[in-house]
Design an enzyme around this catalytic site. Structure first.
Site, mmCIF file in Angstrom:
data_model
loop_
_atom_site.group_PDB
_atom_site.id
_atom_site.type_symbol
_atom_site.label_atom_id
_atom_site.label_comp_id
_atom_site.label_asym_id
_atom_site.label_seq_id
_atom_site.Cartn_x
_atom_site.Cartn_y
_atom_site.Cartn_z
ATOM 1 N N ASP A 1 0.815 -1.203 0.000
ATOM 2 C CA ASP A 1 0.000 0.000 0.000
ATOM 3 C C ASP A 1 0.856 1.263 0.000
ATOM 4 O O ASP A 1 1.805 1.388 0.787
ATOM 5 C CB ASP A 1 -0.903 -0.012 1.235
ATOM 6 C CG ASP A 1 -1.754 1.230 1.358
ATOM 7 O OD1 ASP A 1 -2.670 1.390 0.535
ATOM 8 O OD2 ASP A 1 -1.495 2.041 2.271
ATOM 9 N N ALA A 2 0.535 2.201 -0.872
ATOM 10 C CA ALA A 2 1.039 3.587 -0.838
ATOM 11 C C ALA A 2 2.525 3.685 -0.539
ATOM 12 O O ALA A 2 2.944 4.372 0.398
ATOM 13 C CB ALA A 2 0.229 4.408 0.164
ATOM 14 N N GLU B 1 1.353 -0.122 -4.955
ATOM 15 C CA GLU B 1 0.562 1.092 -5.158
ATOM 16 C C GLU B 1 1.529 2.254 -4.980
ATOM 17 O O GLU B 1 2.162 2.374 -3.929
ATOM 18 C CB GLU B 1 -0.576 1.208 -4.151
ATOM 19 C CG GLU B 1 -1.396 2.477 -4.386
ATOM 20 C CD GLU B 1 -2.300 2.851 -3.229
ATOM 21 O OE1 GLU B 1 -3.279 3.573 -3.471
ATOM 22 O OE2 GLU B 1 -2.012 2.446 -2.081
#
Length: 561
Positions: free
Chosen positions: A249-250, A281
């Site tokens: 994530d991110a 991501e």
């Protein structure tokens, strides 16, 4: 090199470790035993004690009891006791090695809304029959309360109690592998949640307080124990639970390419004989990470964003970057992956975003029309079934599922669900108030919510009914939507996937304000051609040789030499 979490020793005892630099004394509280731990020169504190699997333990920092940050299982929530784990499991499919990346069709799931691990397990046969080849669980590590998306986790190693036990998670993965389904996990290595994160109390060096992120100081992955914390966590999910891949994530909030490369290299070296897939991501659109030795792919928000503009006409917030010449932008996404490849981003004050990606194969990009972010971060959680014309959505679905990129579905869309998917949490007192009011302030800049009375309609993330409303239910046209997905995934499996191991773009062009034609050369030399028109009044589609699918006069695909 010290590892995080309890370690069984040959003499039958268990070694407990905690990295608490600057803390003079840590006490191990193991059931009824209080044992001072031995401080090491490198900031670690160590104690050996007889503690078989199932033993409760925690640490004391002064008068404050804290869980093990690398706890594998909790009792009593993230403020409660950690449990010495038992990783033994009689795997039913020990020979499973995963699926090659080009075969992957992903369904993103939230375990909590589907009834926990056992509820997901019950749904696996239906997903396999549909043509899905992989499921991806939103984060399942421990976070405060029972309800939440999982991105506010504070104990990355522990399975969230409300979803089930580690044994139930392993049973889910076993059942998926028996059906030929890979299982991916979304992991969050860029921040910790606000409730239950004790690391700052005893390991301030875990964070760079002077490097701001939306969640506070950046994680200090340049510190060896911090890097070890996250790399070992990734390896735990892949080894101990036999997940087939991870979605990170991110990672733009980690902003440390050296750490990302080192983590990928160590995972690849540790598991050389399995199809383990690593997906990013990354808002920076960093193409340098997307090569075979590092990461398999990246979620392509650019594809989603331009498709959303074409489907809904919405151009506010980050959609403004895709409002101008959307058909040309879609053509670039289909032919080159990223739309922003160093181009100035109007939504980011004209700063350039991204790096060139046209040299990468299409399978380096995960495309989607909906996911947890793009539905759940809307104020009212609406799905595309309520935002666009069904004929346009069918055409867009065909493009996503037949294009050579890796497709990702969001739970419920295969049944035309009209259920919202809201942002939901289970915080209390002042934190609950801050989250509720903060979310309403976040939408104040949108015209539909400029009036305070309108903002009051935004569901309270902490209300149980907000969570209950987010359980996906079949839509009124569920049978026709399911039939369409099954047909498209059958065509993909039979006609396209066998030739995706070596595919390259031959370019794409806008043929109208909302129309695009794209071509790819497949491994056997044949040409896959697709044309789509998302205008309110579509023009006649071009004639395409070797037709394999057509729908509503808005989409056509063919394969020919």
């Amino acid at each position: 090199m010290n590892a995080w979490g309890p370690e069984p020793l040959p003499d039958g005892t268990t070694r407990f470790r905690l990295w608490a630099p600057g803390t003079p004394q840590v006490v191990l509280d193991c059931d009824d035993t209080h044992l001072p731990m031995t401080p090491q020169d490198d900031g670690w504190h160590i104690a050996d004690h007889s503690a078989p699997p199932g033993t409760r333990y925690r640490f004391h920092i002064g008068d404050t009891p804290v869980p093990d940050p690398a706890s594998r299982r909790q009792h009593g929530g993230v403020h409660g006791w950690s449990i010495v784990p038992d990783h033994s499991h009689d795997w039913r499919v020990p020979e499973w090695r995963g699926r090659p990346w080009h075969e992957v069709v992903i369904m993103e799931l939230h375990a909590g809304t589907l009834g926990g691990f056992s509820g997901v397990t019950q749904r696996l046969p239906v997903m396999a029959a549909l043509g899905v080849t992989a499921i991806q669980l939103m984060p399942i590590n421990a976070f405060a309360g029972d309800r939440g998306w999982g991105y506010d986790g504070v104990l990355p190693y522990a399975v969230h109690e409300a979803y089930g036990s580690p044994a139930e998670l392993r049973a889910l993965i076993d059942a998926a592998h028996e059906l030929g389904l890979s299982v991916f996990l979304d992991v969050v290595y860029n921040h910790f949640g606000p409730d239950g994160n004790y690391l700052g109390l005893y390991a301030d060096r875990f964070f760079h307080r002077d490097v701001a992120t939306p969640w506070g100081g950046a994680v200090a992955v340049d510190e060896e124990p911090v890097a070890r914390f996250f790399i070992d966590n990734a390896l735990m999910w892949l080894r101990d639970y036999r997940f087939d891949g991870l979605r990170f994530d991110a990672v733009h909030a980690i902003d440390n390419p050296s750490f990302l490369d080192a983590m990928a290299a160590e995972i690849r070296a540790a598991l050389p004989n399995r199809h383990v897939h690593l997906v990013l991501e990354n808002e920076h659109n960093d193409a340098d990470r997307l090569h075979a030795a590092a990461y398999d792919a990246q979620w392509n928000d650019d594809f989603h964003n331009v498709m959303h503009v074409l489907l809904t006409g919405e151009t506010s917030a980050y959609y403004a970057d895709f409002a101008d010449r959307p058909a040309e932008r879609l053509a670039r996404a289909l032919s080159q992956g990223f739309i922003y490849q160093g181009d100035p981003s109007p939504n980011q004050d004209g700063r350039p975003r991204g790096t060139p990606s046209g040299h990468l194969p299409p399978t380096r990009f995960v495309n989607f029309l909906q996911n947890h972010d793009q539905v759940g971060n809307r104020a009212m959680g609406e799905r595309l079934t309520l935002l666009t014309d069904p004929a346009k959505l069918r055409a867009a679905t065909a493009l996503m599922l037949l294009a050579p990129n890796i497709p990702l579905l969001f739970m419920g869309e295969e049944e035309g669900s009209e259920s919202p998917f809201f942002f939901f949490t289970d915080f209390h007192d002042d934190l609950a108030d801050a989250v509720r009011e903060g979310r309403r302030r976040e939408f104040a800049k949108f015209p539909a919510f400029a009036d305070p009375a309108a903002r009051e309609r935004i569901p309270d993330p902490n209300a149980p009914e907000t969570f209950e409303s987010s359980r996906p239910q079949p839509g009124p046209a569920a049978p026709s939507w399911t039939a369409l997905y099954h047909q498209l995934l059958t065509v993909r499996r039979e006609r396209i996937v066998p030739q995706l191991h070596d595919v390259r773009s031959l370019g794409a062009e806008a043929t109208g304000d909302a129309a695009v034609t794209a071509r790819w050369q497949l491994a056997d030399g044949t040409i896959l051609t697709m044309a789509i028109d998302l205008a309110d009044h579509p023009a006649p589609l071009p004639t395409i040789a070797g037709q394999i699918f057509t729908i509503d006069g808005r989409f056509i695909a063919g394969i020919a030499r």
